[in-house]
Design an enzyme around this catalytic site. Structure first.
Site, PDB file in Angstrom:
ATOM      1  N   GLY A 151      -1.433 -26.124  13.219  1.00  7.29           N
ATOM      2  CA  GLY A 151      -2.350 -27.082  13.243  1.00  7.29           C
ATOM      3  C   GLY A 151      -2.367 -27.756  11.702  1.00  7.29           C
ATOM      4  N   GLY A 152      -3.188 -27.299  10.717  1.00  7.80           N
ATOM      5  CA  GLY A 152      -3.469 -27.868   9.743  1.00  7.80           C
ATOM      6  C   GLY A 152      -2.148 -28.202   8.683  1.00  7.80           C
ATOM      7  N   ASN A 158       0.764 -29.205  15.888  1.00  9.68           N
ATOM      8  CA  ASN A 158      -0.527 -29.767  16.573  1.00  9.68           C
ATOM      9  C   ASN A 158      -1.202 -30.339  15.681  1.00  9.68           C
ATOM     10  OD1 ASN A 158      -2.717 -30.221  18.073  1.00  9.68           O
ATOM     11  ND2 ASN A 158      -3.457 -28.133  18.066  1.00  9.68           N
ATOM     12  N   TRP A 159      -0.857 -31.837  15.978  1.00  8.86           N
ATOM     13  CA  TRP A 159      -1.555 -32.628  14.947  1.00  8.86           C
ATOM     14  C   TRP A 159      -3.094 -33.082  15.245  1.00  8.86           C
ATOM     15  CZ3 TRP A 159       2.669 -37.038  13.917  1.00  8.86           C
ATOM     16  CH2 TRP A 159       3.853 -36.483  13.240  1.00  8.86           C
ATOM     17  N   LYS A 160      -3.511 -32.538  16.346  1.00 11.06           N
ATOM     18  CA  LYS A 160      -5.027 -32.705  16.516  1.00 11.06           C
ATOM     19  C   LYS A 160      -5.439 -34.319  16.565  1.00 11.06           C
ATOM     20  CE  LYS A 160      -5.540 -27.902  15.504  1.00 11.06           C
ATOM     21  NZ  LYS A 160      -6.602 -27.032  15.145  1.00 11.06           N
ATOM     22  N   GLY A 179      -8.097 -22.966  12.110  1.00 12.89           N
ATOM     23  CA  GLY A 179      -8.608 -23.888  11.138  1.00 12.89           C
ATOM     24  C   GLY A 179      -9.458 -23.093  10.078  1.00 12.89           C
ATOM     25  N   GLU A 229      -3.792 -17.679  20.493  1.00 13.63           N
ATOM     26  CA  GLU A 229      -4.476 -18.255  19.210  1.00 13.63           C
ATOM     27  C   GLU A 229      -5.891 -17.488  19.135  1.00 13.63           C
ATOM     28  OE1 GLU A 229      -2.829 -22.057  18.042  1.00 13.63           O
ATOM     29  OE2 GLU A 229      -4.266 -22.455  19.280  1.00 13.63           O
ATOM     30  N   GLU A 284     -10.115 -25.679  21.197  1.00 16.06           N
ATOM     31  CA  GLU A 284     -10.780 -26.889  21.097  1.00 16.06           C
ATOM     32  C   GLU A 284     -11.194 -27.629  22.490  1.00 16.06           C
ATOM     33  OE1 GLU A 284      -8.586 -28.311  18.065  1.00 16.06           O
ATOM     34  OE2 GLU A 284      -9.149 -26.718  16.756  1.00 16.06           O
ATOM     35  N   SER A 323      -4.097 -20.720  11.577  1.00 11.52           N
ATOM     36  CA  SER A 323      -4.114 -20.717  10.088  1.00 11.52           C
ATOM     37  C   SER A 323      -2.650 -20.152   9.531  1.00 11.52           C
ATOM     38  CB  SER A 323      -5.135 -19.790   9.351  1.00 11.52           C
ATOM     39  OG  SER A 323      -6.349 -20.345   9.613  1.00 11.52           O
ATOM     40  N   HIS A 363      -6.189 -25.359  24.823  1.00 11.60           N
ATOM     41  CA  HIS A 363      -6.480 -25.051  23.343  1.00 11.60           C
ATOM     42  C   HIS A 363      -7.879 -24.864  23.348  1.00 11.60           C
ATOM     43  CE1 HIS A 363      -6.873 -25.704  19.192  1.00 11.60           C
ATOM     44  NE2 HIS A 363      -5.798 -25.644  19.027  1.00 11.60           N
TER      45      HIS A 363
HETATM   46  P1  PGA Z   1      -4.610 -24.327  12.321  1.00  8.25           P
HETATM   47  O1  PGA Z   1      -4.610 -24.770  13.772  1.00  8.25           O
HETATM   48  O2  PGA Z   1      -3.106 -23.996  11.969  1.00  8.25           O
HETATM   49  O3  PGA Z   1      -5.099 -25.489  11.585  1.00  8.25           O
HETATM   50  O4  PGA Z   1      -5.557 -23.065  12.393  1.00  8.25           O
HETATM   51  C1  PGA Z   1      -3.813 -24.236  15.099  1.00  8.25           C
HETATM   52  C2  PGA Z   1      -4.213 -24.599  16.238  1.00  8.25           C
HETATM   53  O5  PGA Z   1      -5.436 -25.035  16.447  1.00  8.25           O
HETATM   54  O6  PGA Z   1      -3.253 -24.608  17.081  1.00  8.25           O
END
Ligand code: PGA
Length: 254
Positions: free
Chosen positions: A235-236, A9-11, A174, A168, A98, A214, A96
């Site tokens: 994500g990250g 997930n590159w956001k 994050g 999640e 977010e 994470s 998600h």
């Molecule tokens: P993260 O994000 O690995 O940066 O914690 C995961 C996600 O939001 O899917």
């Protein structure tokens, strides 16, 4: 056996096609021979087409990070699931945290999106998870059960088998604070039990449930080794080819 699936997930990063290209030129040759892990890259809309070009002739799939539930119309700023499908996306991340927390998406809205994605054969990766205070107050399972009920309302057994669930915990996204493999496994087992109670054991055994929050090369293997964790949504650590590759490798053989 469920095949592990890793989602990147590159956001709102790597949205310029050249930025997507930079990571994929390095990643694709590294993962080309990996057959027992499904890999999905979810870039921002602006680099989806470039990503599709760059993963051509590989088993890597491309997903979007969101969509609307209508196919076309006067919906300024929204993205049609049909456009995504027609350009070659096969997956879409829905619900998600977010989207839920920053953009106020409700379970009802996410439910409409999930149904639409399934209708047009886009595989939804549907995120559910609790806030920190909910966990601290012992409400995690209640929250998960309610999200499950509402988000998947009206879906039949075939629908459930097609979609991917991403557990999640919001406090782990994050933040660098990963759920322990035991904490994650407990909730994955709980989700599987909900599916078994609502559908049946066979369906519960077949639905893939990813962990997200994470994930890093250093904790991935331990998480993926748990019986009910079928890969992860990253994500990250998915923004660099090497760390994403290490995480994908960690999912092999589970
Ligand atoms: P993260 O994000 O690995 O940066 O914690 C995961 C996600 O939001 O899917």
């Amino acid at each position: 056996m469920r095949k592990p699936i890793i989602g990147a997930n590159w956001k709102m990063y790597r949205g310029v096609p050249s930025e997507a290209e930079e990571i994929l030129r390095e990643l694709v040759p590294k993962v080309i021979d990996i057959k027992n892990v499904d890999i999905v890259i979810a870039p921002p809309y602006t680099s989806i087409i470039k990503t599709i070009e760059l993963i051509k002739n590989t088993s890597i799939k491309v997903g979007a990070q969101n969509m609307y539930y209508e196919e076309k119309g006067a919906f300024t700023g929204e993205i049609s699931p049909l456009f995504l499908k027609k350009i070659g996306c096969e997956y879409v991340i829905l619900g998600h945290s977010e989207r839920r927390n920053i953009f106020n998406e409700t379970d009802e809205l996410i439910n409409k999106k999930v149904k639409k994605a399934l209708e047009i054969d886009l595989t939804p990766i549907v995120c559910i998870g609790e806030h920190l205070d909910e966990r601290e107050n012992g409400k995690t399972k209640g929250v998960i059960e309610k999200q499950f009920e509402m988000t998947f309302d009206g879906l039949n057994q075939e629908d459930m088998i097609k979609l991917i669930i991403a557990y999640e915990p919001i406090w782990a996204i994050g933040t660098g604070k990963t759920a322990t493999p035991e904490q994650a496994e407990e909730i994955h087992m709980f989700i599987r039990k909900i599916i078994e109670d609502k559908y049946n054991k066979d369906t519960a055994e077949r639905v893939r449930i990813q962990y997200g929050g994470s994930i890093k090369p250093s904790n991935a293997r331990e998480l993926f080794s748990k019986a009910n964790i079928d890969g992860g949504l990253v994500g990250g650590a998915s923004l660099q080819a090497e760390s994403l590759y290490q995480i994908i490798k960690s999912a092999e053989n589970y």
